[in-house]
Design a protein around this motif. Sequence first.
Motif, PDB file in Angstrom:
ATOM      1  N   ARG A  25       0.815  -1.213   0.000  1.00 34.23           N
ATOM      2  CA  ARG A  25       0.000   0.000   0.000  1.00 34.23           C
ATOM      3  C   ARG A  25       0.850   1.266   0.000  1.00 34.23           C
ATOM      4  O   ARG A  25       0.515   2.254  -0.601  1.00 34.23           O
ATOM      5  N   HIS A  66      -8.253  -7.843   9.378  1.00 36.28           N
ATOM      6  CA  HIS A  66      -8.229  -6.528   8.725  1.00 36.28           C
ATOM      7  C   HIS A  66      -9.504  -5.740   9.044  1.00 36.28           C
ATOM      8  O   HIS A  66      -9.445  -4.532   9.317  1.00 36.28           O
ATOM      9  N   ASP A  76      -8.327  -2.540  -0.604  1.00 42.25           N
ATOM     10  CA  ASP A  76      -7.422  -3.132   0.390  1.00 42.25           C
ATOM     11  C   ASP A  76      -7.564  -4.655   0.403  1.00 42.25           C
ATOM     12  O   ASP A  76      -6.578  -5.388   0.493  1.00 42.25           O
TER      13      ASP A  76
END
Length: 506
Positions: A19, A428, A464
């Motif tokens: 990321r 997550h 994501d």
Amino acid sequence: MSQELIIFKKDTDAVGTNRGFVYQYLKTLIQWLKSHQNKNDVVIYCEVEDDIKQVNVEKGSIEWTQVKCYSSVFNLESNDITKTLYNFFVLYASYESFDGKFRFETNSRLSSRDQLFSDWVEKQSLLENEVELLTKLVIHIQKSLGEMLTEKSDSLKKDIASKIMKLESTKSSATKKKNKPLIENLKIELLNLGNNIKLMKQKIEESETLSDFIKRIEWSFDKVESEHAIQQLRDEAHILLEQIIPKQGSIILYFNRLLSEIFFKSTEAKMDERCIDRELLQEILNETESEIKEFTDQNLIQQLEGLEIKVIGKIDGLDSKLDTIDQKLNNVIADRVSSYPDVMLIDLPTAEIKEIEAILAEESDNQSKLEVKIRKINIKDPEQEGNIIKLATELRCRYLIYLQKLKLKGLHKEYEALKSLETKVQVHCTNTVIVNDETLALENSEFKIERFNPAAFWLNFQNDLKKILKEQKLRSKIDIEDTVIFAQMYQMAAECYLRWHKEGEN
């Protein structure tokens, strides 16, 4: 201690990007330039054992750096911090003969609610005299490392046992004879694994060892917003380049060339080829302008600049474009899939209406939670909102039905692959909820937080998850469709591990 312990490390050697790859490559470039300027005889490895690894063979020292460019805050329970500490400790135990140091660098900040972590960062250079604080850290990290070791070792044992079972299950006598040495090797591997687990447990349980490890860690929280952090690093690199490049040379030209070289090295298949040093930098400084341009990946530079602008939200619609880095990562996955004829493909099969209705009847409360959370995204078009609820409902039901069928049919490999991915999604989702709560609490503090946008967050969160899925594909001989991870996301929302809104704003 043997470097066999590396098997217990989380896989951070994935080729490609993460990321914060812009931030990471710029950090690597700055380390490279400083090393050249200070005439340090170190070799810098890109994407080997951690984001950045610096080795000084003459001094017998190694420094590993993990870098993160986030808009969220960190605490000791954050998934990234937990994984970083675990990776650092495995490296610490595996390189006993070296003087190891560990750095965690981020643009972000500490959670104001984590007093233990705040004390650690504030007094990190004084830990030798902070006996009470060091004792608390040892206790906390012992527990965290122990839990992660158990998780990792259980997974490795299960994987080896599954391979043995598969080889032993064959009915052909000829195949059994052929498989016998393979089975013996796997049993030896399982035995060695057990011994290594014991060694790791002993290291974790040694308070003096953990104390020494903790004192070797350096934390750096810059408290700078992500868009400013990227520009800040670019400016720092430009200043260093101005002092290094030949007179009349173009800073931008060399900046692009060196950044391209870091990218090329990061994507090398062999780890020992992912290195940069003073000698290589000097070779690049001696290149002609035409050579510099020839060896600069112009598409990469354009995409890096585009991604930087994307971070600060100055280009609309850039999300629809696939950047060069992602394309290269997709190519790696595609190559791996095509190179294994026995690769497993997992996709969600269709389900009968009766099957879906049965799931909804059993999980009416969960379904209600899912619908409420989707409505709190505040999608303006009622028809579109209805379509999303319908899609989310169908996907999560198909996923639950598929899991049931895999279990009933005894398809353990497929089932375990999905449950492993589901655990990552769950972690997550949970961490994201915690971070959002923390961010909401900080909105009136001195740290600038932009107004939360549920719709934008919902879309970014799906991106994501795609990255988590890509990492999973890179690490296994399994190809999993995007619909699976989206179905898992909707299931996490139904089970209260995720929400796309802030409780304080709706």
